[in-house]
Design a protein around this motif. Sequence first.
Motif, PDB file in Angstrom:
ATOM      1  N   ILE A 179       0.826  -1.203   0.000  1.00  0.00           N
ATOM      2  CA  ILE A 179       0.000   0.000   0.000  1.00  0.00           C
ATOM      3  C   ILE A 179       0.864   1.259   0.000  1.00  0.00           C
ATOM      4  O   ILE A 179       0.553   2.235  -0.695  1.00  0.00           O
ATOM      5  CB  ILE A 179      -0.977  -0.027   1.193  1.00  0.00           C
ATOM      6  CG1 ILE A 179      -1.976  -1.176   0.972  1.00  0.00           C
ATOM      7  CG2 ILE A 179      -1.710   1.297   1.336  1.00  0.00           C
ATOM      8  CD1 ILE A 179      -2.771  -1.552   2.179  1.00  0.00           C
ATOM      9  N   ILE A 180       1.956   1.245   0.737  1.00  0.00           N
ATOM     10  CA  ILE A 180       2.886   2.380   0.702  1.00  0.00           C
ATOM     11  C   ILE A 180       3.455   2.553  -0.708  1.00  0.00           C
ATOM     12  O   ILE A 180       3.551   3.669  -1.229  1.00  0.00           O
ATOM     13  CB  ILE A 180       4.024   2.185   1.725  1.00  0.00           C
ATOM     14  CG1 ILE A 180       3.470   2.183   3.154  1.00  0.00           C
ATOM     15  CG2 ILE A 180       5.084   3.281   1.564  1.00  0.00           C
ATOM     16  CD1 ILE A 180       2.720   3.445   3.546  1.00  0.00           C
ATOM     17  N   SER A 181       3.802   1.447  -1.345  1.00  0.00           N
ATOM     18  CA  SER A 181       4.302   1.491  -2.717  1.00  0.00           C
ATOM     19  C   SER A 181       3.248   2.042  -3.673  1.00  0.00           C
ATOM     20  O   SER A 181       3.555   2.826  -4.576  1.00  0.00           O
ATOM     21  CB  SER A 181       4.734   0.087  -3.158  1.00  0.00           C
ATOM     22  OG  SER A 181       5.114   0.068  -4.507  1.00  0.00           O
ATOM     23  N   MET A 182       2.003   1.631  -3.457  1.00  0.00           N
ATOM     24  CA  MET A 182       0.885   2.106  -4.272  1.00  0.00           C
ATOM     25  C   MET A 182       0.767   3.633  -4.184  1.00  0.00           C
ATOM     26  O   MET A 182       0.573   4.311  -5.204  1.00  0.00           O
ATOM     27  CB  MET A 182      -0.385   1.437  -3.752  1.00  0.00           C
ATOM     28  CG  MET A 182      -1.653   1.696  -4.484  1.00  0.00           C
ATOM     29  SD  MET A 182      -2.976   0.670  -3.769  1.00  0.00           S
ATOM     30  CE  MET A 182      -3.403   1.648  -2.324  1.00  0.00           C
ATOM     31  N   ILE A 183       0.899   4.167  -2.973  1.00  0.00           N
ATOM     32  CA  ILE A 183       0.849   5.610  -2.784  1.00  0.00           C
ATOM     33  C   ILE A 183       2.015   6.281  -3.507  1.00  0.00           C
ATOM     34  O   ILE A 183       1.853   7.278  -4.214  1.00  0.00           O
ATOM     35  CB  ILE A 183       0.876   5.972  -1.279  1.00  0.00           C
ATOM     36  CG1 ILE A 183      -0.340   5.388  -0.545  1.00  0.00           C
ATOM     37  CG2 ILE A 183       0.957   7.481  -1.095  1.00  0.00           C
ATOM     38  CD1 ILE A 183      -1.668   5.940  -0.963  1.00  0.00           C
ATOM     39  N   ASP A 184       3.200   5.694  -3.342  1.00  0.00           N
ATOM     40  CA  ASP A 184       4.415   6.266  -3.956  1.00  0.00           C
ATOM     41  C   ASP A 184       4.342   6.248  -5.483  1.00  0.00           C
ATOM     42  O   ASP A 184       4.913   7.125  -6.155  1.00  0.00           O
ATOM     43  CB  ASP A 184       5.653   5.484  -3.498  1.00  0.00           C
ATOM     44  CG  ASP A 184       5.973   5.710  -2.022  1.00  0.00           C
ATOM     45  OD1 ASP A 184       5.468   6.693  -1.451  1.00  0.00           O
ATOM     46  OD2 ASP A 184       6.719   4.892  -1.440  1.00  0.00           O
ATOM     47  N   LEU A 185       3.646   5.271  -6.044  1.00  0.00           N
ATOM     48  CA  LEU A 185       3.544   5.147  -7.506  1.00  0.00           C
ATOM     49  C   LEU A 185       2.559   6.142  -8.122  1.00  0.00           C
ATOM     50  O   LEU A 185       2.470   6.248  -9.345  1.00  0.00           O
ATOM     51  CB  LEU A 185       3.143   3.712  -7.880  1.00  0.00           C
ATOM     52  CG  LEU A 185       4.221   2.644  -7.718  1.00  0.00           C
ATOM     53  CD1 LEU A 185       3.619   1.241  -7.874  1.00  0.00           C
ATOM     54  CD2 LEU A 185       5.340   2.846  -8.749  1.00  0.00           C
ATOM     55  N   GLY A 186       1.788   6.827  -7.253  1.00  0.00           N
ATOM     56  CA  GLY A 186       0.885   7.848  -7.782  1.00  0.00           C
ATOM     57  C   GLY A 186      -0.584   7.482  -7.730  1.00  0.00           C
ATOM     58  O   GLY A 186      -1.372   7.896  -8.591  1.00  0.00           O
ATOM     59  N   SER A 245      -7.337  11.801 -11.585  1.00  0.00           N
ATOM     60  CA  SER A 245      -7.529  11.816 -13.034  1.00  0.00           C
ATOM     61  C   SER A 245      -8.821  11.110 -13.422  1.00  0.00           C
ATOM     62  O   SER A 245      -9.562  11.581 -14.298  1.00  0.00           O
ATOM     63  CB  SER A 245      -6.334  11.146 -13.720  1.00  0.00           C
ATOM     64  OG  SER A 245      -6.517  11.079 -15.118  1.00  0.00           O
ATOM     65  N   LEU A 246      -9.113   9.998 -12.780  1.00  0.00           N
ATOM     66  CA  LEU A 246     -10.350   9.257 -13.065  1.00  0.00           C
ATOM     67  C   LEU A 246     -11.579  10.104 -12.758  1.00  0.00           C
ATOM     68  O   LEU A 246     -12.541  10.132 -13.526  1.00  0.00           O
ATOM     69  CB  LEU A 246     -10.381   7.952 -12.256  1.00  0.00           C
ATOM     70  CG  LEU A 246      -9.410   6.854 -12.681  1.00  0.00           C
ATOM     71  CD1 LEU A 246      -9.345   5.756 -11.633  1.00  0.00           C
ATOM     72  CD2 LEU A 246      -9.813   6.268 -14.038  1.00  0.00           C
ATOM     73  N   ILE A 247     -11.539  10.793 -11.618  1.00  0.00           N
ATOM     74  CA  ILE A 247     -12.671  11.651 -11.236  1.00  0.00           C
ATOM     75  C   ILE A 247     -12.805  12.832 -12.203  1.00  0.00           C
ATOM     76  O   ILE A 247     -13.908  13.140 -12.683  1.00  0.00           O
ATOM     77  CB  ILE A 247     -12.484  12.163  -9.795  1.00  0.00           C
ATOM     78  CG1 ILE A 247     -12.536  10.995  -8.803  1.00  0.00           C
ATOM     79  CG2 ILE A 247     -13.554  13.195  -9.450  1.00  0.00           C
ATOM     80  CD1 ILE A 247     -12.120  11.370  -7.394  1.00  0.00           C
ATOM     81  N   LYS A 248     -11.685  13.468 -12.503  1.00  0.00           N
ATOM     82  CA  LYS A 248     -11.685  14.640 -13.383  1.00  0.00           C
ATOM     83  C   LYS A 248     -12.259  14.313 -14.755  1.00  0.00           C
ATOM     84  O   LYS A 248     -12.984  15.122 -15.351  1.00  0.00           O
ATOM     85  CB  LYS A 248     -10.264  15.180 -13.520  1.00  0.00           C
ATOM     86  CG  LYS A 248     -10.143  16.400 -14.420  1.00  0.00           C
ATOM     87  CD  LYS A 248      -8.701  16.877 -14.525  1.00  0.00           C
ATOM     88  CE  LYS A 248      -8.557  18.073 -15.463  1.00  0.00           C
ATOM     89  NZ  LYS A 248      -7.153  18.510 -15.588  1.00  0.00           N
ATOM     90  N   ASN A 249     -11.946  13.136 -15.267  1.00  0.00           N
ATOM     91  CA  ASN A 249     -12.397  12.744 -16.605  1.00  0.00           C
ATOM     92  C   ASN A 249     -13.693  11.946 -16.598  1.00  0.00           C
ATOM     93  O   ASN A 249     -14.055  11.332 -17.610  1.00  0.00           O
ATOM     94  CB  ASN A 249     -11.288  11.944 -17.296  1.00  0.00           C
ATOM     95  CG  ASN A 249     -10.063  12.792 -17.600  1.00  0.00           C
ATOM     96  OD1 ASN A 249     -10.108  13.668 -18.450  1.00  0.00           O
ATOM     97  ND2 ASN A 249      -8.967  12.548 -16.885  1.00  0.00           N
TER      98      ASN A 249
END
Length: 317
Positions: free
Chosen positions: A219-226, A233-237
């Motif tokens: 999960i920490i890696s997931m956060i670090d990856l963006g 981006s998903l919400i914006k589009n």
Amino acid sequence: MNTHINKINPIVIFLMGTTASHKTEIAMKLAHVLPIELISVDTSLIYKKMNIGTAKPNKNNKFYCQHWLIDIKEPYQQYSVFEFYQDAIQLIHNIIKKGKIPLLVGGTMYYFYRLLYSISPMIPKSSIHIKNLITKQIINNKFYTYYDMLNIIDPISAKKIHYNDIRRIMRALEIFFITGKTLSTLIKIPNLNIPYPIHQFAITYYDRTQLFKAIHNRIISMIDLGFEQEVRSLIKNNFLQYNYPAMRCIGYKQMFHFIKNKINFQTMLNEIILMTKYLSKKQMTWLKKWDNLTWLDSSKKHMIYNTIAKLVEQQLI
């Protein structure tokens, strides 16, 4: 090395396990050198554009191999267990016809279970029209809740479904209104199981402390990856909204709440870790009840690889 299997006695491999147990990594390494094709058994990986939060296989990985049933739905689309069953059975047959071994890999235990104990062919696909008709029954006060409606129509199914599990309650009601038969009746109608021997493996860290550390690190890696940028981006589009089916994927609802300033960063992170640990416990509960299962320790990846590779090599001609 020969690259085709014995079609007279083909096999199917299930590679199951808890989250963060290296299932995908090992499966891709096997498929990289052996006549295997991978079928994903993961309700999160079906969604397009949702990559980081679902730990989707990275195409930049040198061992990357295509998985069937990844990126097949938009985040707003439903995908039922019945659809999965039909898709997976067809893929298994197609892969064997090509002279390869289907290796099904993932952590959605209910999907694996349904492949072993197949679904009635009479269970229909979902219908928005029928769902709207059911909702009108509640709006018009003909029933107090969806659960009350189900308890009257199909009390056997109602006893097996939690009264807060609206998705499963609605599905059971939908089946009744489409077919005129209750879900509890339809699931008793036999269907063909997979007509090949199935070799089942379960992998996890035998040491729970190691498992929870692996979950935390992922999960920490997931956060670090963006991950935050992915969800923004998903919400914006307009690819992701709060009521979309894809929001059931762990992490996305929590990140959505953080982005909307409903919770702070630390609360968001803690909730994702907690929910992922809970998922791993549910997966273990399923697997502890499983029959004909070979257990392997995630801390010994080379042993897992060698065990499954040896099985595959025995099928080569």
